[in-house]
Write a protein that holds these residues in place. Structure first.
Motif, short mmCIF file in Angstrom:
data_model
loop_
_atom_site.label_atom_id
_atom_site.label_comp_id
_atom_site.label_asym_id
_atom_site.label_seq_id
_atom_site.Cartn_x
_atom_site.Cartn_y
_atom_site.Cartn_z
N PHE A 72 -45.10 28.06 28.75
CA PHE A 72 -44.23 27.00 28.27
C PHE A 72 -44.82 26.29 27.06
CE2 PHE A 72 -41.84 22.97 28.40
CZ PHE A 72 -40.56 23.50 28.36
N ASP A 73 -46.14 26.33 26.92
CA ASP A 73 -46.76 25.65 25.77
C ASP A 73 -47.05 26.61 24.62
OD1 ASP A 73 -48.78 27.07 27.02
OD2 ASP A 73 -50.23 25.42 26.96
N ARG A 103 -36.59 27.73 28.79
CA ARG A 103 -37.05 28.86 27.97
C ARG A 103 -35.85 29.73 27.60
NH1 ARG A 103 -40.82 28.45 32.15
NH2 ARG A 103 -43.03 28.48 31.59
N LYS A 139 -46.06 17.46 23.64
CA LYS A 139 -46.60 18.59 22.89
C LYS A 139 -45.71 19.82 23.08
CE LYS A 139 -50.44 21.76 22.68
NZ LYS A 139 -50.88 22.74 23.65
N GLU A 140 -45.27 20.07 24.32
CA GLU A 140 -44.44 21.24 24.60
C GLU A 140 -43.11 21.16 23.86
OE1 GLU A 140 -45.95 19.48 27.00
OE2 GLU A 140 -47.34 20.91 27.94
N TRP A 144 -41.59 23.87 21.22
CA TRP A 144 -40.28 24.51 21.34
C TRP A 144 -39.38 24.18 20.16
CZ3 TRP A 144 -38.94 28.48 24.20
CH2 TRP A 144 -39.78 28.84 25.23
#
Length: 153
Positions: A72-73, A103, A139-140, A144
């Protein structure tokens, strides 16, 4: 059979493609009953909500399985290329899932925009039914936002 309304974040994109968040044991037979011929999983198998032995359980129902573990990151172009190949070359109907359908919605945004030529606003609206990284301060979410901003060269 009607589309299930109790599979997390279930969404039908068209007659050949459905998406969702995580699937559970009880959903394997339901996907088979819906006629799903191929499942693509973008989640990590180490996630606490991942379905243990998913590939084997689907195979027992005659459903092809492709696992593309996307951290995910750190979604990458290699993940996206494998996704495009699996969607285009795998059997249909296809069901694509991760844990929350985040995702998947981001991958289909890029696929619809860059591969299928869908207008950007339409592709973005489809993604936003599940999730949009813009407006989130993590951050993620920034990773994205950068991922979906990329275009195929």
């Amino acid at each position: 059979m009607a589309d299930p309304d109790d599979i997390r974040a279930w969404q039908r994109l068209d007659a050949e493609v459905t998406t969702s968040g995580r699937i559970e044991d009880k959903d394997v037979m339901r996907l088979a009953d819906l006629g799903v011929a191929h499942v693509i999983n973008l989640a990590l198998e180490t996630h606490p909500e991942a379905l243990a032995g998913e590939g084997g359980k689907l195979a027992a129902q005659g459903i092809a399985y492709t696992h593309i573990p996307v951290p995910f990151d750190a979604p990458g172009e290699d993940h996206f290329a494998a996704f495009v190949k699996a969607v285009e070359e795998g059997p249909k109907p296809v069901h694509v899932h991760c844990i929350m359908n985040w995702r998947v919605s981001a991958f289909f945004y890029r696929y619809n925009r860059d591969v299928c030529g869908m207008p950007e606003a339409e592709a973005r609206a489809m993604m936003a039914r599940q999730w949009s990284p813009e407006g989130h301060d993590s951050k993620e979410a920034r990773v994205w936002a950068q991922f979906i901003a990329r275009t195929l060269k």
